[in-house]
Motif scaffolding. Structure first.
Motif, mmCIF file in Angstrom:
data_model
loop_
_atom_site.group_PDB
_atom_site.id
_atom_site.type_symbol
_atom_site.label_atom_id
_atom_site.label_comp_id
_atom_site.label_asym_id
_atom_site.label_seq_id
_atom_site.Cartn_x
_atom_site.Cartn_y
_atom_site.Cartn_z
ATOM 1 N N GLU A 143 26.185 28.949 49.810
ATOM 2 C CA GLU A 143 26.649 28.698 48.447
ATOM 3 C C GLU A 143 25.960 29.597 47.421
ATOM 4 O O GLU A 143 26.575 29.991 46.438
ATOM 5 N N VAL A 182 27.722 32.995 47.259
ATOM 6 C CA VAL A 182 29.034 32.991 46.610
ATOM 7 C C VAL A 182 28.961 32.471 45.185
ATOM 8 O O VAL A 182 29.987 32.333 44.518
ATOM 9 N N LEU A 205 32.352 26.397 47.154
ATOM 10 C CA LEU A 205 33.336 27.147 47.931
ATOM 11 C C LEU A 205 34.757 26.729 47.546
ATOM 12 O O LEU A 205 35.005 25.582 47.187
ATOM 13 N N MET A 220 33.731 34.298 39.567
ATOM 14 C CA MET A 220 33.001 35.008 40.606
ATOM 15 C C MET A 220 32.989 36.518 40.380
ATOM 16 O O MET A 220 33.975 37.099 39.933
ATOM 17 N N GLN A 253 30.319 38.332 44.940
ATOM 18 C CA GLN A 253 30.470 36.939 45.358
ATOM 19 C C GLN A 253 31.799 36.722 46.086
ATOM 20 O O GLN A 253 31.863 35.988 47.068
ATOM 21 N N LYS A 254 32.837 37.395 45.620
ATOM 22 C CA LYS A 254 34.136 37.281 46.293
ATOM 23 C C LYS A 254 34.070 37.867 47.699
ATOM 24 O O LYS A 254 34.616 37.296 48.650
ATOM 25 N N HIS A 266 32.174 35.445 49.816
ATOM 26 C CA HIS A 266 33.022 34.282 50.100
ATOM 27 C C HIS A 266 34.078 34.635 51.146
ATOM 28 O O HIS A 266 34.389 33.824 52.029
ATOM 29 N N THR A 294 34.510 32.629 54.602
ATOM 30 C CA THR A 294 35.783 32.030 54.996
ATOM 31 C C THR A 294 36.260 32.595 56.329
ATOM 32 O O THR A 294 36.712 31.859 57.200
ATOM 33 N N GLN A 338 43.278 31.423 50.853
ATOM 34 C CA GLN A 338 42.064 31.723 50.096
ATOM 35 C C GLN A 338 41.592 33.154 50.330
ATOM 36 O O GLN A 338 41.158 33.822 49.387
ATOM 37 N N LEU A 363 40.994 35.979 47.610
ATOM 38 C CA LEU A 363 39.711 36.674 47.486
ATOM 39 C C LEU A 363 39.874 38.187 47.552
ATOM 40 O O LEU A 363 39.056 38.930 47.027
#
Length: 165
Positions: free
Chosen positions: A29, A32, A36, A53, A57-58, A61, A65, A113, A117
């Protein structure tokens, strides 16, 4: 396949994977920059979170994912399906559809997602359906595990001699 998932050593391995992967979510966490996308229930919430974000960070993430949140539903769904297959008896073929649908739904949500992203948020509205369905199917699957265990206990009590191996 479900017979394989219902083997003791496989279920123990899946349980360890579920615990380790579940714990790892809390560790990432920071990378990112907060919560989430997977836990946000709507596309609008996800769009707002994406706007907060940074590019780094993207990217973080996206990797979370792709790796952790792909393995997690596979391990979790496999464990639930294995438990159902092992304990549900004759109803297991129908019961095992719930964890299979849970995995499919969670992986579909992850795909939406990851596309977002990568910069295309057009499909995020699908989270309005996919996220509640994912959590609902997980709850149904967990409930079916409990029903399956109760059915196995009742079978054992009714006919203890035929259940010994």
């Amino acid at each position: 396949m479900f017979s394989f998932l219902s083997r003791t050593w496989v279920m123990v391995g899946l349980l360890i994977a579920v615990i380790a992967l579940g714990f790892s979510f809390s560790l990432v966490e920071t990378a990112v920059g907060g919560g989430l996308l997977d836990l946000l229930g709507t596309g609008a919430e996800a769009k707002a979170r994406l706007a907060e974000m940074s590019a780094e960070q993207k990217t973080a993430h996206l990797w979370v994912t792709l790796i952790i949140d792909t393995l997690y539903p596979l391990a979790n769904g496999g464990l639930l399906a294995g438990l159902i297959w092992r304990f549900a008896g004759g109803m297991r073929r129908g019961f095992v559809l719930a964890p299979a649908a849970f995995v499919l739904c969670d992986l579909s949500e992850n795909t939406v997602q990851m596309i977002a992203l990568l910069g295309n948020e057009a499909l995020l509205g699908l989270k309005d359906v996919l996220t509640p369905a994912k959590f609902g199917l997980f709850a149904l699957s967990a409930g079916l595990v409990l029903v399956s265990v109760v059915l196995a206990v009742v079978r054992r009590i009714r006919n203890p001699a035929s259940n010994r191996s």
